[in-house]
Design an enzyme around this catalytic site. Structure first.
Site, PDB file in Angstrom:
ATOM      1  N   LYS A  47      16.918  68.287  56.304  1.00 25.96           N
ATOM      2  CA  LYS A  47      17.768  67.711  55.263  1.00 25.96           C
ATOM      3  C   LYS A  47      17.404  68.411  53.959  1.00 25.96           C
ATOM      4  CE  LYS A  47      19.318  63.257  53.438  1.00 25.96           C
ATOM      5  NZ  LYS A  47      19.529  63.748  52.077  1.00 25.96           N
ATOM      6  N   ARG A  85      25.901  68.174  49.012  1.00 23.15           N
ATOM      7  CA  ARG A  85      26.759  68.295  50.187  1.00 23.15           C
ATOM      8  C   ARG A  85      28.137  68.806  49.763  1.00 23.15           C
ATOM      9  NH1 ARG A  85      27.390  64.528  54.525  1.00 23.15           N
ATOM     10  NH2 ARG A  85      28.763  65.422  56.121  1.00 23.15           N
ATOM     11  N   ARG A  95      31.519  66.138  48.337  1.00 22.66           N
ATOM     12  CA  ARG A  95      31.557  65.199  49.467  1.00 22.66           C
ATOM     13  C   ARG A  95      32.615  64.118  49.277  1.00 22.66           C
ATOM     14  NH1 ARG A  95      26.000  62.016  49.749  1.00 22.66           N
ATOM     15  NH2 ARG A  95      27.224  60.514  50.914  1.00 22.66           N
ATOM     16  N   GLU A 116      25.413  72.572  52.773  1.00 25.85           N
ATOM     17  CA  GLU A 116      24.656  72.211  51.579  1.00 25.85           C
ATOM     18  C   GLU A 116      24.675  73.368  50.586  1.00 25.85           C
ATOM     19  OE1 GLU A 116      22.138  68.885  50.151  1.00 25.85           O
ATOM     20  OE2 GLU A 116      23.368  69.184  51.936  1.00 25.85           O
TER      21      GLU A 116
END
Length: 642
Positions: free
Chosen positions: A310, A315, A335, A360
């Site tokens: 992560k 995002r 996002r 990302e």
């Protein structure tokens, strides 16, 4: 507008999800186009009015009420829209008041006039036969006295915002020429074209024409602060229920729709075919993860999941497609579906193959991923200079492939999409876009060890940019929203410090009666010895019971008042210590302490600890020294990524 106002009023006081769904679906069924479409847009956050700012609302009420009285009322109520709705003068339009002291003509009982008016005055009941309504609705309950339909929200029934106030126009005396209250469509279409200089007068006219609930709903709508416990997903689910459709179907076509959604409702009601998105590079609603708890692992099989890092970025969705002429159109979305292409022009040339990547956004220097603090230099930029692009080179790390050319891959299992992604990235062969590596593990113990030491588990020199691991079911399709059990996020343990409560402020919405926004500080050396300096502000992390405890402490220990802010006692031997969890630190010239926290929240109340034992600023400075080259920034908070 009254029907929409009543819907908001009922939703604000309805705690049950299923009941909220029924209320919204009933509204969509009973209210026609285009009002219901604009209502759906409001509930999903698709409406915005650039000239309607809270400052304008304050100016309007300041010209009509005592400034001190408004300040006291706002402090008590805690919500600007509700305070203004309650305090707005009830003028001629609202109550049929007389001109120049002359009473209005009275109805004659001998001619059969005024029967409904006398019933209303005797019972203080209120009907809701708005021009937008067609009579009996799911939002109304019958009046036992008048045989009329009565608005539940304003008739004194449970949950009404202003029971027994402001009768609807259908029960008012009709001896005036005042215009009817505006419809929701009137409000939206007018605000879209209204200039900044015309906004104050128009808002004042509407506020004069509406009742208290209507005024409250209007102000909530125009300022974009509904806060009635309705998510965009819930509103779309209610719309889907209108046509017995799967909510996922609505989510998938949503990015290609626009208010007032005439084609959507036509499809839901069986009057037209399913809308088709003609955009060559559309946004796809994102799939989100649940935070995993220790107790969840007992029910999960490691063999069913794929793990990946992560990353601590933002995002994004990178989409490219061919238009009608065969030319490639490329866009970058946040996002939430916001088009952010203009902020990252250096990444657009890399999106030369038709497809949709979920990934990302990071800063990559000399092959190493930089911290989120460095990435912030590229966020929210209206102008992107060549120097900025050179100093902060943007990079996309790919997690998932949602579309490959014209093929929609979202219904495929994640393991298959991952294989397609690897092929796609290899074919793309671009230095600005790479594949996020998976984390090999055979047991939860092995994954726990990898999460604790990402540098030796495959992340290498990029370990500092890892904020945890993601777990994705191998067979999971890409579903909009946050489906349970498909994706899990397991973030690294947060930083913890003990800080002292310094200031408190009332919350908003359901927390407007409680002091729920807290500013806290740590000790540092000052001219007259140790002193507290603020290092952060938090308004979540505590339980409802803890909220009551803190609120009680604030009320009993307030030493000064600065408008809505309360100065709370914070001395070495007297005060409240808060255990604060946060994701990271960054330097900030906006704070006296010189540092700011990322995502601070209250993790525990330390009633057992005197304020003198709270942490010092030097402790936070040591945390920052891990990255001496960190640039000074202006933003105090950031947004997380995957």
């Amino acid at each position: 507008m009254n029907r929409f106002a009543e819907l908001l009023d009922r939703l604000a006081y309805e705690p049950g999800r299923n009941n909220k769904l029924r209320l919204i679906t009933s509204y969509f069924r009973e209210v026609g186009d285009p009002d219901r479409g604009y209502a759906l847009a409001a509930l999903t956050g698709a409406l915005s009015f650039k000239h309607a700012k809270p400052a304008l609302i304050r100016d309007l009420i300041a010209a009509r009420t005592d400034e001190v009285l408004f300040g006291l009322s706002y402090d008590y109520v805690g919500d600007l829209s509700e305070t203004v709705a309650l305090m707005w003068p009830r003028g001629i339009v609202n109550d049929n008041q007389s001109f120049l002291g002359h009473p209005p003509p009275q109805p004659s009982p001998t001619r059969g006039e005024g029967a409904q008016q006398r019933i209303w005055r005797a019972t203080n009941e209120v009907t809701d036969r708005d021009p937008e309504s067609d009579g009996r609705t799911a939002l109304n309950v019958p009046s036992p006295l008048a045989g009329e339909e009565t608005s539940f929200a304003r008739s004194g029934g449970q949950g009404g915002r202003y029971p027994g106030r402001d009768a609807d126009a259908s029960l008012r005396p009709r001896n005036h020429n005042n215009p009817p209250p505006p419809t929701l469509t009137d409000v939206v279409t007018t605000l879209r074209t209204l200039g900044k200089t015309d906004m104050p007068a128009q808002l004042a006219r509407w506020l004069d024409e509406l009742d208290e609930t209507g005024r409250w709903a209007l102000l909530k709508l125009v300022t974009g602060a509904l806060r009635i416990g309705i998510s965009a997903r819930l509103a779309k689910t209610a719309a889907a229920a209108l046509g017995d459709k799967d909510p996922h179907e609505v989510e998938l076509i949503w990015p290609g729709l626009s208010p007032p959604y005439l084609d959507l409702f036509a499809w839901l009601e069986g009057r037209a075919e399913k809308p088709v998105n003609r955009d060559p590079a559309p946004f796809r609603p994102v799939m989100l993860a649940h935070a995993i708890e220790d107790t969840d692992f007992a029910t999960l099989d490691p063999a069913d999941y794929i793990a990946e890092w992560k990353w601590d970025g933002i995002r994004v969705q990178a989409v490219a497609g061919r238009d009608d002429r065969g030319h490639i159109t490329a866009r970058l979305y946040s996002r939430t579906g916001e088009d952010i292409t203009g902020s990252f022009p250096d990444l657009v040339p890399s999106l030369r193959l038709p497809g949709a990547i979920d990934g990302e956004l990071l800063i990559l220097r000399d092959g190493r991923v930089q911290s989120f603090n460095v990435l912030q230099q590229r966020l929210n930029r209206k102008v992107v200079s060549p120097k900025l692009i050179k100093e902060f080179p943007i990079h996309l790390r790919a997690y998932d492939l949602l579309g490959d050319d014209e093929n929609d891959l979202r219904q495929l299992p994640f393991a298959e999409r991952r294989e397609r992604l690897e092929t796609f990235i290899k074919k793309l062969d671009d230095a600005r876009i790479d594949l996020s590596p998976t984390v090999p593990f055979a047991s939860w113990e092995a994954l726990t060890a990898a999460r604790a030491d990402p540098a030796n588990a495959g992340a290498g020199e990029d370990a500092d940019a890892v904020e945890g691991v993601m777990l994705k079911r191998r067979d999971a399709p890409y579903l909009p929203g946050r489906p349970r059990g498909q994706w899990w996020k397991w973030k690294r343990d947060p930083h913890i410090i003990d800080a002292v409560l310094m200031y408190a402020q009332r919350g908003h919405g359901k927390r407007s009666s409680y002091y729920s926004d807290y500013t806290f500080g740590v000790w540092t050396s000052g001219e007259n010895g140790d002193e507290l300096v603020p290092v952060g502000k938090a308004y979540f992390g505590f339980t409802d019971e803890e909220l009551l405890q803190i609120d009680r402490f604030v009320r009993r220990n307030t030493t000064e008042k600065f408008g809505p802010v309360r100065h709370v006692v914070h001395e070495p031997e007297k005060g409240l210590v808060l255990e604060v969890a946060f994701e990271g630190l960054q330097r900030s010239p906006r704070h006296k302490s010189g540092v700011a926290m990322r995502f601070p929240r209250i993790s525990r109340l330390r009633w057992d600890k005197p304020p003198r034992e709270a942490d010092r600023l030097e402790t936070l400075e040591k945390m920052l020294k891990a990255d001496e080259s960190l640039p000074t920034i202006n933003a105090a908070t950031g947004t997380g990524g995957h």
